[in-house]
Structure formats: structure tokens, C-alpha cells
Motif scaffolding. Structure first.
Motif, short mmCIF file in Angstrom:
data_model
loop_
_atom_site.label_atom_id
_atom_site.label_comp_id
_atom_site.label_asym_id
_atom_site.label_seq_id
_atom_site.Cartn_x
_atom_site.Cartn_y
_atom_site.Cartn_z
N GLY A 66 44.27 44.73 -23.55
CA GLY A 66 42.80 44.69 -23.57
C GLY A 66 42.20 45.62 -24.60
N GLY A 67 43.00 46.52 -25.15
CA GLY A 67 42.47 47.52 -26.09
C GLY A 67 42.58 47.08 -27.53
N GLY A 68 42.25 47.99 -28.43
CA GLY A 68 42.14 47.66 -29.85
C GLY A 68 43.43 47.11 -30.45
N ASP B 245 47.27 44.67 -18.60
CA ASP B 245 46.32 45.78 -18.71
C ASP B 245 45.83 46.16 -17.31
OD1 ASP B 245 44.66 46.72 -21.55
OD2 ASP B 245 43.99 47.51 -19.62
N ASP C 51 42.77 47.27 -17.01
CA ASP C 51 41.36 46.86 -17.12
C ASP C 51 41.32 45.32 -17.05
OD1 ASP C 51 38.91 45.96 -18.13
OD2 ASP C 51 38.66 47.73 -19.40
N THR D 47 52.03 52.76 -15.12
CA THR D 47 52.70 53.93 -14.58
C THR D 47 53.38 53.62 -13.23
OG1 THR D 47 50.81 54.78 -13.31
CG2 THR D 47 50.95 55.43 -15.62
N THR E 47 51.16 58.06 -18.37
CA THR E 47 50.59 56.85 -18.98
C THR E 47 51.26 56.53 -20.31
OG1 THR E 47 48.49 57.48 -17.97
CG2 THR E 47 48.42 55.72 -19.61
N THR F 296 54.81 51.83 -28.86
CA THR F 296 53.81 52.52 -29.67
C THR F 296 53.93 54.02 -29.53
OG1 THR F 296 52.31 50.66 -29.35
CG2 THR F 296 51.37 52.66 -30.29
N ALA F 297 54.36 54.66 -30.61
CA ALA F 297 54.35 56.13 -30.66
C ALA F 297 53.07 56.52 -31.42
CB ALA F 297 55.61 56.64 -31.34
N SER F 298 53.20 57.38 -32.41
CA SER F 298 52.05 57.78 -33.23
C SER F 298 52.59 58.67 -34.35
CB SER F 298 51.06 58.60 -32.40
OG SER F 298 50.16 59.30 -33.24
N TYR G 90 49.45 64.58 -25.35
CA TYR G 90 49.53 63.32 -26.12
C TYR G 90 50.64 63.43 -27.17
CZ TYR G 90 48.04 59.36 -29.02
OH TYR G 90 47.99 58.19 -29.72
N PRO H 108 51.52 54.45 -35.68
CA PRO H 108 50.28 54.29 -36.44
C PRO H 108 49.66 55.64 -36.77
CG PRO H 108 50.20 53.10 -34.32
CD PRO H 108 51.35 54.05 -34.28
N VAL I 241 43.53 54.84 -35.99
CA VAL I 241 43.09 53.45 -36.05
C VAL I 241 41.69 53.34 -35.48
CG1 VAL I 241 43.70 51.08 -35.41
CG2 VAL I 241 45.49 52.81 -35.58
N LEU J 81 39.55 53.77 -28.46
CA LEU J 81 40.14 55.08 -28.15
C LEU J 81 39.65 56.14 -29.13
CD1 LEU J 81 43.79 55.54 -27.02
CD2 LEU J 81 43.05 56.89 -28.95
N LEU J 82 39.68 55.79 -30.42
CA LEU J 82 39.29 56.75 -31.45
C LEU J 82 37.75 56.84 -31.56
CD1 LEU J 82 41.18 58.28 -33.52
CD2 LEU J 82 40.20 56.79 -35.23
P1 NAD Z 1 42.60 51.46 -26.48
O1 NAD Z 1 42.01 52.50 -25.60
O2 NAD Z 1 41.73 50.61 -27.30
O3 NAD Z 1 43.55 50.52 -25.60
C1 NAD Z 1 44.45 51.02 -24.65
C2 NAD Z 1 44.57 50.00 -23.53
O4 NAD Z 1 45.54 50.48 -22.58
C3 NAD Z 1 43.26 49.78 -22.76
O5 NAD Z 1 42.96 48.41 -22.68
C4 NAD Z 1 43.55 50.38 -21.39
O6 NAD Z 1 42.89 49.71 -20.32
C5 NAD Z 1 45.06 50.22 -21.29
N1 NAD Z 1 45.64 51.16 -20.34
C6 NAD Z 1 45.43 52.51 -20.28
N2 NAD Z 1 46.10 53.02 -19.24
C7 NAD Z 1 46.74 51.98 -18.64
C8 NAD Z 1 47.58 51.88 -17.50
N3 NAD Z 1 47.91 52.94 -16.75
N4 NAD Z 1 48.06 50.66 -17.16
C9 NAD Z 1 47.74 49.57 -17.89
N5 NAD Z 1 46.94 49.60 -18.96
C10 NAD Z 1 46.45 50.80 -19.33
O7 NAD Z 1 43.68 52.21 -27.39
P2 NAD Z 1 44.39 51.79 -28.77
O8 NAD Z 1 43.82 52.60 -29.84
O9 NAD Z 1 44.47 50.32 -28.89
O10 NAD Z 1 45.82 52.41 -28.49
C11 NAD Z 1 46.97 51.65 -28.19
C12 NAD Z 1 48.17 52.53 -28.37
O11 NAD Z 1 48.21 53.01 -29.72
C13 NAD Z 1 48.18 53.78 -27.48
O12 NAD Z 1 49.49 54.01 -27.03
C14 NAD Z 1 47.75 54.88 -28.43
O13 NAD Z 1 48.21 56.13 -28.05
C15 NAD Z 1 48.39 54.41 -29.71
N6 NAD Z 1 47.82 54.95 -30.95
C16 NAD Z 1 46.50 54.82 -31.20
C17 NAD Z 1 45.98 55.35 -32.37
C18 NAD Z 1 44.51 55.26 -32.67
O14 NAD Z 1 44.07 55.95 -33.59
N7 NAD Z 1 43.75 54.42 -31.99
C19 NAD Z 1 46.83 56.01 -33.28
C20 NAD Z 1 48.18 56.12 -33.00
C21 NAD Z 1 48.67 55.58 -31.81
#
Ligand code: NAD
Length: 254
Positions: free
Chosen positions: A15-17, A37, A39, A60, A110, A137-139, A153, A183, A186, A190-191
């Protein structure tokens, strides 16, 4: 390209980005997408857009995760790709001097325990099939330090990187590839949430990116689709960095 024709992709955090963009990318290449997800609204929306299935789950929770992968297999017949991507980055997780134990644990559960659980259950199906691709997905913070600390984190992503490498080595001869995706920053909710009220916070980070901008989720999705596809057939146990050059930079253009 139809690199995922006849393939089933389970995507957590769909559901996320990054998760949504990857679900749409893989669906456009023929995948049957299982969007996972916590959500419900966001997960359902992605599943609808991808023409796939939504499975509500808290990553989790071991039983939720078991069910999510079992539902994917029972509905579509296999688990070919697992993109273990759900994660959080709460503002309470900051310097080690301020981060309390409850926050530390919530982030570890998480971001890291979830990946352990998802790999465990994805592997169960993939080992039976004798093939599969896992992307966790790490970072970039798994390998780079930041003075703007988010201590739990960062530690959780270091764990995801090590875990992925070890699984990649262990299961290579069973036809299963396991890679970490790292990544850079992004442009996702989240960001955006983190920087919404403070553009200076964003600028502090942008200065380190040679491109001078954050990645778009679709750029991460393209890399994930590559890693999960047969185009990456000789890539396993890798740290696949998609960071706009941050980790190679000393002085960046003005
Ligand atoms: P986001 O917040 O847009 O999406 C994360 C999704 O995970 C959400 O839809 C949320 O509902 C879901 N989620 C959270 N906890 C959950 C749980 N316990 N059970 C099920 N679903 C759960 O975040 P994003 O930016 O798309 O990040 C995705 C991944 O990329 C993450 O692991 C994040 O750490 C990693 N990441 C993000 C960035 C960034 O800059 N956005 C950079 C490096 C890594």
C-alpha cells in the motif's frame, strides 16, 4: 516485456510508495500480484490497480505472514517472487540518546523480524518448487552512517542486509536467489511525512545526492523488477544499491 508472465509476486507494504509502484510494475509485466499490507484501504487499492489480490496482514505476526504466503500459493498456485518491503521510520526513532526501548523494539520487529518471517514462509514454498526470487528492502543506511541518526532503523536495515546475504548463499543451489535492495532516499509518504514541516531537513540530505533529488518510487520499482526477474539470474547474496550515487560521493555538484 512480460518477465513475470505466469509468476506470482507477494509484495509486503504494497500500500505504500515503493510497494505500490513495484506491484504496478510487476503486474504490467504479467505478474499475479498478492498485495500484503496492514493498512486495508491502501493495500486494497494497490491490489485493485494491479488486478491482484489483497491480503491484510501484520508482517510482525508469524501466523499472519504464514497465511499471506499460503493464500498466495492456494489462490494462484505458486510463490515465485517475495518482495519483503514493509517498513517504518517513526520520528521517535532518532539519536541513541533519545530513543526509548519500546521504539527500538517496534522498529526492529517491523523492519527486521518481519523479513525473517517473510523469508521463512516464502522459502517453504520456493523450496518445494525448486525456484524463487526474494528481494528484501534494506536501505543505503545499512552501509553508510548518518549524523542525523535513526538508530533502530539503521540497525534494522543492517540486519536485513546480513540476513539476505546469508540466505542467498545458503539457498543458491536450490535455485532460490535472495538479494537486498538498498534504496537511497525516495519520494514516498514515509519520507514526505518526515520532511513535510521542515524543508531544511530535506535539504540537509539532498546536498549529498549527486543527482540533487530524491528517487521516485517507480525508479526503485524498476530495479526491484530487474532483481526479481530472470534477467538477474546470476545475482544472489548481493547488496543492490539504488541510491543516486550517494554512496560513491565525496563532493557533489552545486
Ligand atoms: P511507505 O510508508 O510509503 O510504505 C510502507 C508500507 O508498509 C505502508 O503501506 C504500511 O502500511 C506498511 N506497513 C507498515 N508496517 C506494517 C506491518 N506491521 N504490517 C504490514 N504492513 C505494514 O514506505 P516506503 O517509503 O514505500 O518504504 C518501503 C520500504 O523501503 C521500507 O522498508 C523502508 O524502510 C524502505 N526504504 C525507504 C526509503 C525512503 O526514502 N522512502 C529509503 C530506503 C529504504
Amino acid at each position: 516485456m512480460q518477465r513475470f508472465a505466469q509468476r506470482v509476486a507477494v509484495i509486503t507494504g504494497a500500500g505504500g510508495g515503493i510497494g505500490r509502484a513495484t506491484a504496478l510494475r510487476m503486474a504490467s509485466e504479467g505478474a499475479r500480484v498478492v498485495a500484503v499490507d496492514a493498512d486495508h484501504a491502501a493495500g486494497k487499492q494497490t491490489a485493485e490497480e494491479a488486478g491482484g489480490l489483497f491480503v491484510p496482514a501484520d508482517v510482525t505476526d508469524g501466523e499472519d505472514v504464514r497465511q499471506a504466503f499460503a493464500t498466495a500459493r492456494d489462490t494462484y498456485g505458486s510463490v515465485d517472487v517475495a518482495f519483503n518491503n514493509a517498513g517504518i521510520s517513526p520520528s521517535e526513532d532518532a539519536s541513541i540518546l533519545d530513543t526509548d526501548l519500546e521504539t527500538w523494539k517496534r522498529v526492529q520487529e517491523t523492519n527486521l523480524t518481519s523479513v525473517y518471517l517473510c523469508c521463512q514462509h516464502a522459502l517453504e514454498h520456493m523450496r518445494t518448487q525448486g525456484r524463487g526470487a526474494i528481494v528484501n528492502t534494506a536501505s543505503f543506511v545499512a552501509t553508510m552512517g548518518a549524523a542525523t541518526s535513526q538508530i533502530s532503523y539503521t540497525a534494522s536495515k543492517g540486519g536485513v542486509l546480513s540476513l539476505s546475504r546469508e540466505l542467498g548463499v545458503q539457498f543458491a543451489r536450490e535455485g532460490i536467489r535472495v538479494n537486498a535492495l538498498s534504496p537511497g532516499p525516495v519520494n514516498t509518504p514515509l519520507l514526505q511525512e518526515l520532511f513535510a514541516n521542515d524543508p531544511e531537513l530535506a535539504q540537509r540530505r539532498l546536498v549529498h545526492v549527486p543527482f540533487g533529488r530524491f528517487a521516485e518510487p517507480e525508479e526503485i520499482a524498476a530495479a526491484t523488477a530487474f532483481l526479481a526477474s530472470d534477467d538477474a539470474s546470476f545475482i544472489t547474496a548481493a547488496n543492490f544499491v539504488v541510491d543516486g550515487g550517494i554512496s560513491g560521493a565525496y563532493v557533489t555538484p552545486l
